[in-house]
Design a protein around this motif. Structure first.
Motif, PDB file in Angstrom:
ATOM      1  N   THR A  85      14.058  -1.416  -0.877  1.00 38.56           N
ATOM      2  CA  THR A  85      12.707  -1.844  -1.236  1.00 38.56           C
ATOM      3  C   THR A  85      12.418  -1.400  -2.667  1.00 38.56           C
ATOM      4  O   THR A  85      12.729  -0.277  -3.054  1.00 38.56           O
ATOM      5  N   ARG A  86      11.840  -2.294  -3.450  1.00 38.56           N
ATOM      6  CA  ARG A  86      11.435  -1.961  -4.825  1.00 38.56           C
ATOM      7  C   ARG A  86       9.940  -1.702  -4.832  1.00 38.56           C
ATOM      8  O   ARG A  86       9.168  -2.450  -4.216  1.00 38.56           O
ATOM      9  N   VAL A  87       9.523  -0.636  -5.507  1.00 39.93           N
ATOM     10  CA  VAL A  87       8.103  -0.296  -5.575  1.00 39.93           C
ATOM     11  C   VAL A  87       7.756   0.109  -7.008  1.00 39.93           C
ATOM     12  O   VAL A  87       8.512   0.822  -7.659  1.00 39.93           O
ATOM     13  N   GLU A  97       5.794   3.568 -13.131  1.00 41.06           N
ATOM     14  CA  GLU A  97       7.238   3.662 -12.908  1.00 41.06           C
ATOM     15  C   GLU A  97       7.633   2.783 -11.743  1.00 41.06           C
ATOM     16  O   GLU A  97       6.845   2.568 -10.820  1.00 41.06           O
ATOM     17  N   ALA A  98       8.876   2.299 -11.798  1.00 35.98           N
ATOM     18  CA  ALA A  98       9.430   1.495 -10.707  1.00 35.98           C
ATOM     19  C   ALA A  98      10.549   2.303 -10.044  1.00 35.98           C
ATOM     20  O   ALA A  98      11.320   2.995 -10.722  1.00 35.98           O
ATOM     21  N   PHE A  99      10.625   2.214  -8.729  1.00 39.38           N
ATOM     22  CA  PHE A  99      11.616   2.943  -7.952  1.00 39.38           C
ATOM     23  C   PHE A  99      12.260   2.014  -6.937  1.00 39.38           C
ATOM     24  O   PHE A  99      11.663   1.027  -6.516  1.00 39.38           O
ATOM     25  N   THR A 100      13.447   2.382  -6.510  1.00 40.86           N
ATOM     26  CA  THR A 100      14.099   1.752  -5.374  1.00 40.86           C
ATOM     27  C   THR A 100      14.062   2.753  -4.235  1.00 40.86           C
ATOM     28  O   THR A 100      14.391   3.930  -4.415  1.00 40.86           O
ATOM     29  N   LYS A 126       0.515  -1.655   0.553  1.00 35.68           N
ATOM     30  CA  LYS A 126       0.695  -2.940  -0.124  1.00 35.68           C
ATOM     31  C   LYS A 126       0.104  -2.820  -1.535  1.00 35.68           C
ATOM     32  O   LYS A 126      -0.572  -1.845  -1.852  1.00 35.68           O
ATOM     33  N   ALA A 127       0.372  -3.809  -2.358  1.00 32.29           N
ATOM     34  CA  ALA A 127      -0.110  -3.795  -3.741  1.00 32.29           C
ATOM     35  C   ALA A 127      -1.618  -3.581  -3.764  1.00 32.29           C
ATOM     36  O   ALA A 127      -2.356  -4.168  -2.976  1.00 32.29           O
ATOM     37  N   LEU A 145       1.422  -0.787  -7.374  1.00 30.45           N
ATOM     38  CA  LEU A 145       1.282  -1.996  -8.182  1.00 30.45           C
ATOM     39  C   LEU A 145       2.027  -3.158  -7.549  1.00 30.45           C
ATOM     40  O   LEU A 145       1.553  -4.298  -7.565  1.00 30.45           O
ATOM     41  N   GLU A 146       3.188  -2.861  -7.008  1.00 33.21           N
ATOM     42  CA  GLU A 146       4.020  -3.898  -6.401  1.00 33.21           C
ATOM     43  C   GLU A 146       4.925  -3.234  -5.376  1.00 33.21           C
ATOM     44  O   GLU A 146       5.431  -2.139  -5.601  1.00 33.21           O
TER      45      GLU A 146
END
Length: 152
Positions: A85-87, A97-100, A126-127, A145-146
């Motif tokens: 999952t990407r967040v 920041e984006a994480f897996t 959720k976003a 954010l996503e």
């Protein structure tokens, strides 16, 4: 990131578990009696060594069984975010920041484990949601954010 079939593990997680099993089996093999060792009658120290090695082998067997179960059954808990999952998050200081999400911790600095305090807080989010989680310094809040689940 490719997800391996019905088990919910990424290929990287599967490889990591397979390597862990191989390492554990090698450690177990190293504890096996050497040729001629069993015929030897020794003192109490030799007997204590045999007992210690047997206990270590039993502990390794349990670890091998645990890792094998992870390989067979995949993710630990279906209520957790799935591996891959990407967040994207915005932290209280404004940083984004984006994480897996990963099932098993690894060398990837841009990952968060699904069963970590942050990973647990993100389950079901959720976003647009704000989630709070515990850190060693106290509670922290992030805005989602996503959140993109992995593709099958």
């Amino acid at each position: 990131m490719v997800i391996s079939g019905d088990k919910g593990l990424s290929e990287a997680a599967r490889r990591q578990l397979e390597k862990e099993i191989a390492d554990l089996r090698a450690q177990r093999a190293a504890l096996a009696p050497q040729p001629g060792e069993q015929e030897r009658t020794g003192d109490a120290a030799d007997q204590a060594d045999v007992i210690d090695r047997a206990e270590a082998a039993a502990r390794l067997e349990r670890q091998i069984a645990d890792v094998s179960a992870k390989l067979e059954h995949g993710a630990y808990d279906s209520s957790l975010l799935p591996d891959g999952t990407r967040v994207s998050l915005r932290f209280a200081d404004g940083d984004e920041e984006a994480f897996t999400v990963v099932t098993l911790p690894g060398e990837d600095a841009d990952s968060v484990t699904s069963d970590s305090p942050l990973g647990l807080a993100l389950a079901g989010a959720k976003a647009g949601d704000e989630v709070t989680y515990r850190t060693p310094r106290g509670e922290a809040t992030v805005t989602v954010l996503e959140l993109t689940p992995p593709k099958d």
